[in-house]
Write a protein that holds these residues in place. Structure first.
Motif, short mmCIF file in Angstrom:
data_model
loop_
_atom_site.label_atom_id
_atom_site.label_comp_id
_atom_site.label_asym_id
_atom_site.label_seq_id
_atom_site.Cartn_x
_atom_site.Cartn_y
_atom_site.Cartn_z
N VAL A 118 0.84 -1.20 0.00
CA VAL A 118 0.00 0.00 0.00
C VAL A 118 0.88 1.26 0.00
O VAL A 118 0.57 2.25 -0.69
CB VAL A 118 -0.95 -0.01 1.22
CG1 VAL A 118 -1.66 1.33 1.37
CG2 VAL A 118 -1.98 -1.13 1.07
N ALA A 119 1.96 1.24 0.75
CA ALA A 119 2.86 2.40 0.77
C ALA A 119 3.46 2.65 -0.62
O ALA A 119 3.47 3.79 -1.12
CB ALA A 119 3.96 2.18 1.80
N LEU A 120 3.95 1.58 -1.27
CA LEU A 120 4.53 1.74 -2.61
C LEU A 120 3.49 2.24 -3.61
O LEU A 120 3.76 3.16 -4.40
CB LEU A 120 5.10 0.40 -3.08
CG LEU A 120 6.51 0.03 -2.65
CD1 LEU A 120 6.85 -1.38 -3.11
CD2 LEU A 120 7.52 1.03 -3.21
N GLY A 121 2.31 1.61 -3.58
CA GLY A 121 1.28 1.99 -4.54
C GLY A 121 0.75 3.39 -4.32
O GLY A 121 0.53 4.14 -5.28
N ALA A 122 0.54 3.77 -3.07
CA ALA A 122 0.00 5.10 -2.77
C ALA A 122 1.00 6.20 -3.14
O ALA A 122 0.63 7.22 -3.74
CB ALA A 122 -0.38 5.18 -1.30
N VAL A 123 2.27 5.99 -2.80
CA VAL A 123 3.29 6.99 -3.14
C VAL A 123 3.43 7.10 -4.65
O VAL A 123 3.57 8.20 -5.21
CB VAL A 123 4.63 6.63 -2.47
CG1 VAL A 123 5.75 7.51 -2.99
CG2 VAL A 123 4.52 6.77 -0.96
N GLY A 124 3.38 5.96 -5.34
CA GLY A 124 3.49 5.99 -6.79
C GLY A 124 2.34 6.74 -7.45
O GLY A 124 2.54 7.49 -8.40
N ASP A 133 7.50 7.38 -8.33
CA ASP A 133 6.66 6.43 -9.04
C ASP A 133 7.51 5.48 -9.87
O ASP A 133 7.29 4.25 -9.87
CB ASP A 133 5.67 7.17 -9.92
CG ASP A 133 4.70 6.24 -10.63
OD1 ASP A 133 4.44 5.15 -10.10
OD2 ASP A 133 4.21 6.61 -11.71
N ARG A 134 8.50 5.98 -10.55
CA ARG A 134 9.36 5.13 -11.37
C ARG A 134 10.15 4.17 -10.50
O ARG A 134 10.32 2.98 -10.85
CB ARG A 134 10.30 6.00 -12.22
CG ARG A 134 9.59 6.82 -13.29
CD ARG A 134 10.60 7.37 -14.28
NE ARG A 134 11.51 8.31 -13.63
CZ ARG A 134 11.31 9.62 -13.54
NH1 ARG A 134 10.21 10.15 -14.04
NH2 ARG A 134 12.21 10.40 -12.96
#
Length: 341
Positions: A118-124, A133-134
């Motif tokens: 969730v942290a990776l997806g939300a920040v992206g 995002d990249r």
């Protein structure tokens, strides 16, 4: 709460025994019709045809398939999953002694997967097309391309063999560590009521590698789902209106993430199936004696009652988990309640 579709929930509850019956029947017939001979496995590699025939009679495998099926279903109605061919212990007791470890690994790995994904997806989604995002997409692509057992072996090499930051993957405790009195069979849990904090620290350290390696691989799924759902919410007119009103970015971020929870909860239910299969791999790599690893050994030895019991138990856990997730989504999302009413 008054608008919760009670009929829908009642229908799901009624479907549970039907689903379990289907899972149990599928497990029985797939094993029996696979052409394998469990009696020869139990009797031994060098058993004579007479010894194999005697083993078949002892195990009841000489009876007709429909007779065996009727006995199997009758045992299930009494709560009897049968007796292991090799340990000679009731399958229910064998699984009850091992399932707490599977549940502990699964819950901890799922927590890591949800938090990291969730942290990776939300920040992206928040920094779409920018360098965060990249970078996040590169991490997700790497995690998706590497099987969990390969990732686990890499972590073992780096964190144990090379850096010596974590203990050897030899089970729940180091070989020279005394185990706490058994309550659940999970050393990290049993050490707490016993007040054995040395065992607690040692057991917690042993769980770091399997939990982190398993959880990070699963986090890729949550990252992709969160980025897609969160990005759609951020592009919605409601969020644009909130920004136009001058709401702080932190509040907009948290509100949009809250709206995305339905997709995340649905993914939790979907990933639950991967937890079972991945648990078996992790337990074998890290020498953990859980129900999933016990099931792998039972499949190789053709211990039919154990295999049938595991399929039924894991299938039941999955069905109940899907039901709980459905109910939770109904409670949290008024849009789903409106569509179901």
């Amino acid at each position: 709460m008054r608008r919760i579709p009670v009929k829908m929930i009642a229908g799901r509850l009624i479907a549970i025994p039907v689903s379990l019956f289907a899972v149990a029947s599928l497990a029985f017939w797939m094993i029996r019709l696979s052409g394998t001979n469990a009696a020869s496995s139990v009797a031994g590699e060098y058993a004579t045809p007479e010894a194999i025939a005697q083993t078949e009679r002892q195990l009841g495998l000489d009876r007709g398939l429909w007779d065996q099926y009727a006995s199997f279903l009758g045992g299930l109605l009494r709560g009897d999953l049968g007796t292991s061919y090799f340990t000679r212990q009731p399958v229910a007791e064998e699984l009850a002694a091992r399932l707490p470890l599977d549940a502990t690994l699964g819950v901890l790995a799922l927590a890591v997967a949800v938090a990291a994904g969730v942290a990776l997806g939300a920040v992206g989604a928040w920094y779409r097309a920018a360098w965060p995002d990249r970078a996040g997409r590169s991490v997700v692509a790497l995690l998706q391309s590497v099987p969990e057992f390969v990732f686990a072996l890499v972590l073992i090499y780096v964190l144990f063999f090379h850096l010596r930051l974590l203990p050897a993957p030899v089970g729940q405790l180091a070989l020279d560590q005394a185990a706490p009195p058994r309550i659940t069979g999970v050393a990290v849990l049993d050490a707490v009521p016993a007040g054995d904090w040395a065992a607690f620290r040692a057991a917690a350290a042993q769980l770091v590698l399997p939990v982190v390696s398993f959880g990070l691989v699963l986090s890729a799924v949550f990252a992709k789902v969160t980025r897609s759902a969160f990005g759609s919410v951020l592009a919605s007119p409601q969020v644009e209106y909130a920004r136009a009103l001058g709401l702080p970015p932190r509040r907009v971020f948290l509100s949009a993430l809250t709206v995305s929870r339905t997709a995340i909860l649905t993914t939790v239910a979907i990933v639950s199936g991967a937890l079972i299969g991945g648990n078996a791999i992790m337990q074998k790599i890290f020498s953990l004696d859980g129900a999933a690893a016990f099931g792998v050994d039972s499949i190789l030895k053709l211990d039919l009652p154990v295999v049938q019991g595991l399929v039924l138990v894991f299938g039941g856990i999955t069905v109940v988990l899907f039901l709980l997730i459905d109910i939770l989504i109904l409670l949290l999302d008024p849009r789903v309640r409106a569509a179901s009413s």
